[in-house]
Design a protein around this motif. Sequence first.
Motif, short mmCIF file in Angstrom:
data_model
loop_
_atom_site.label_atom_id
_atom_site.label_comp_id
_atom_site.label_asym_id
_atom_site.label_seq_id
_atom_site.Cartn_x
_atom_site.Cartn_y
_atom_site.Cartn_z
N HIS A 144 3.06 5.85 7.25
CA HIS A 144 2.33 6.71 6.34
C HIS A 144 2.78 6.47 4.91
N GLY A 145 1.86 6.69 4.01
CA GLY A 145 2.17 6.73 2.58
C GLY A 145 2.11 8.18 2.15
N VAL A 146 1.82 8.38 0.89
CA VAL A 146 1.73 9.73 0.36
C VAL A 146 0.48 9.84 -0.49
N LYS A 147 -0.12 11.01 -0.49
CA LYS A 147 -1.26 11.23 -1.39
C LYS A 147 -1.14 12.61 -2.00
N SER A 163 -6.50 1.44 8.31
CA SER A 163 -7.90 1.73 8.60
C SER A 163 -7.97 2.26 10.03
N PRO A 164 -9.09 2.86 10.44
CA PRO A 164 -9.18 3.34 11.83
C PRO A 164 -8.94 2.24 12.87
N PHE A 165 -9.40 1.02 12.60
CA PHE A 165 -9.16 -0.08 13.54
C PHE A 165 -7.67 -0.40 13.62
N ASP A 166 -7.03 -0.47 12.44
CA ASP A 166 -5.59 -0.72 12.43
C ASP A 166 -4.82 0.37 13.15
N GLU A 167 -5.27 1.62 13.00
CA GLU A 167 -4.60 2.73 13.67
C GLU A 167 -4.69 2.58 15.19
N ALA A 168 -5.87 2.18 15.67
CA ALA A 168 -6.02 2.00 17.12
C ALA A 168 -5.10 0.89 17.62
N SER A 180 1.44 13.64 3.65
CA SER A 180 1.55 12.33 4.27
C SER A 180 0.15 11.80 4.52
N SER A 181 -0.02 10.51 4.32
CA SER A 181 -1.35 9.92 4.45
C SER A 181 -1.24 8.58 5.17
N PRO A 182 -2.06 8.36 6.20
CA PRO A 182 -2.00 7.06 6.88
C PRO A 182 -2.45 5.94 5.95
N VAL A 183 -1.83 4.78 6.11
CA VAL A 183 -2.17 3.65 5.26
C VAL A 183 -3.07 2.66 5.97
N ASP A 220 0.82 -1.22 0.00
CA ASP A 220 0.00 0.00 0.00
C ASP A 220 0.86 1.26 0.00
N ILE A 221 1.93 1.25 0.78
CA ILE A 221 2.82 2.41 0.82
C ILE A 221 3.49 2.62 -0.54
N GLY A 222 3.98 1.53 -1.13
CA GLY A 222 4.59 1.63 -2.46
C GLY A 222 3.60 2.10 -3.51
N ALA A 223 2.37 1.60 -3.43
CA ALA A 223 1.34 1.99 -4.40
C ALA A 223 0.99 3.47 -4.25
#
Length: 145
Positions: A71-74, A56-61, A51-54, A8-11
Amino acid sequence: MDFMTALDIGASGLKAQRATLNVISMNMANIRTTKTLEGGPYQRKSVSFESSPVYSPFDEAMNEQLNRDLHGVKVLGVTADQRPFKQVYEPHHPDANELGYVYYPDINVVEEMTYMMNATRGYEANVQTIESVKQMFNKALQIGV
């Protein structure tokens, strides 16, 4: 970090660099455009990233408990450059003003090519990252067999 997160980060990097390359090619294609739909000469454009989190809210918790913050990039947006236009004396040009000057976008070919090379290298680095993740995933599958 699992394999899918790494992908996901690479994409996200690939998408950002593709957007940059699209904008650069648009700038290069419009280097001599004196009249746009808005009425004036084409304005050089550039891409803004954030910077963009990769996760989901559950994964973040869950990751807050593990103290991981990936983080990835957007692409934040495409902005018009505020450089003044170049004035060229061409009295016979259909878009010349009453003094015979035509306004062209201030786009430097060398600068755009440098940005293009930089974006291409970034794209290649993200492709290599994804390839490395795929190889690691395949090796992990072979270990399990």
